[in-house]
Design a protein around this motif. Sequence first.
Motif, short mmCIF file in Angstrom:
data_model
loop_
_atom_site.label_atom_id
_atom_site.label_comp_id
_atom_site.label_asym_id
_atom_site.label_seq_id
_atom_site.Cartn_x
_atom_site.Cartn_y
_atom_site.Cartn_z
N GLN A 10 0.84 -1.19 0.00
CA GLN A 10 0.00 0.00 0.00
C GLN A 10 0.87 1.25 0.00
N PRO B 158 0.68 5.69 -0.11
CA PRO B 158 -0.22 6.81 0.14
C PRO B 158 -0.84 7.32 -1.15
N ASN B 159 -2.10 7.63 -1.11
CA ASN B 159 -2.85 8.23 -2.22
C ASN B 159 -2.99 7.31 -3.44
N ILE B 160 -2.72 6.03 -3.26
CA ILE B 160 -2.91 5.04 -4.32
C ILE B 160 -3.96 4.06 -3.81
N PRO B 161 -4.99 3.80 -4.61
CA PRO B 161 -6.01 2.85 -4.14
C PRO B 161 -5.39 1.52 -3.74
N ASN B 162 -5.82 1.02 -2.60
CA ASN B 162 -5.27 -0.23 -2.08
C ASN B 162 -6.26 -1.36 -2.35
#
Length: 133
Positions: free
Chosen positions: A95, A97-101
């Motif tokens: 994961q 930050p700011n990236i769809p998980n």
Amino acid sequence: MELIKKNKELLRIILAACIIFVGVLHFVIPNIFAKLIPAELPYPLSLVYISGFFEILGGIGLLIPPVSHAAAWGLLTLFIFVFPANINMAVNQIQLPNIPNSPWFQAARLPFQAVLIAWAWWYTRPSDDEKQA
């Protein structure tokens, strides 16, 4: 397809700008990119800086007609070499930050690497346009 051919130079600028931007991010937020480096590879932070440097260099090179052909080959090679990081992100569900998980999003990123490879390859081909080396 003809519309894409007509916009080849505009698409070159877009690719160059995107690659330069991502390359700069390698120096601004290197630890995020280091998370993607497979554990089997040594010196992840160094690899991030090296790949960022070559992304910036390749992006600039795409914009300079006498070296754009070589820069395209360099970027194509770079896109192949960084692919294991994308696989690592998808397989290990890393994961950021700011990236769809989501596994779907991470898996969907993998074919996009082929798009980048093809996009760079397009600029290794001779062009009727005198702007390309």
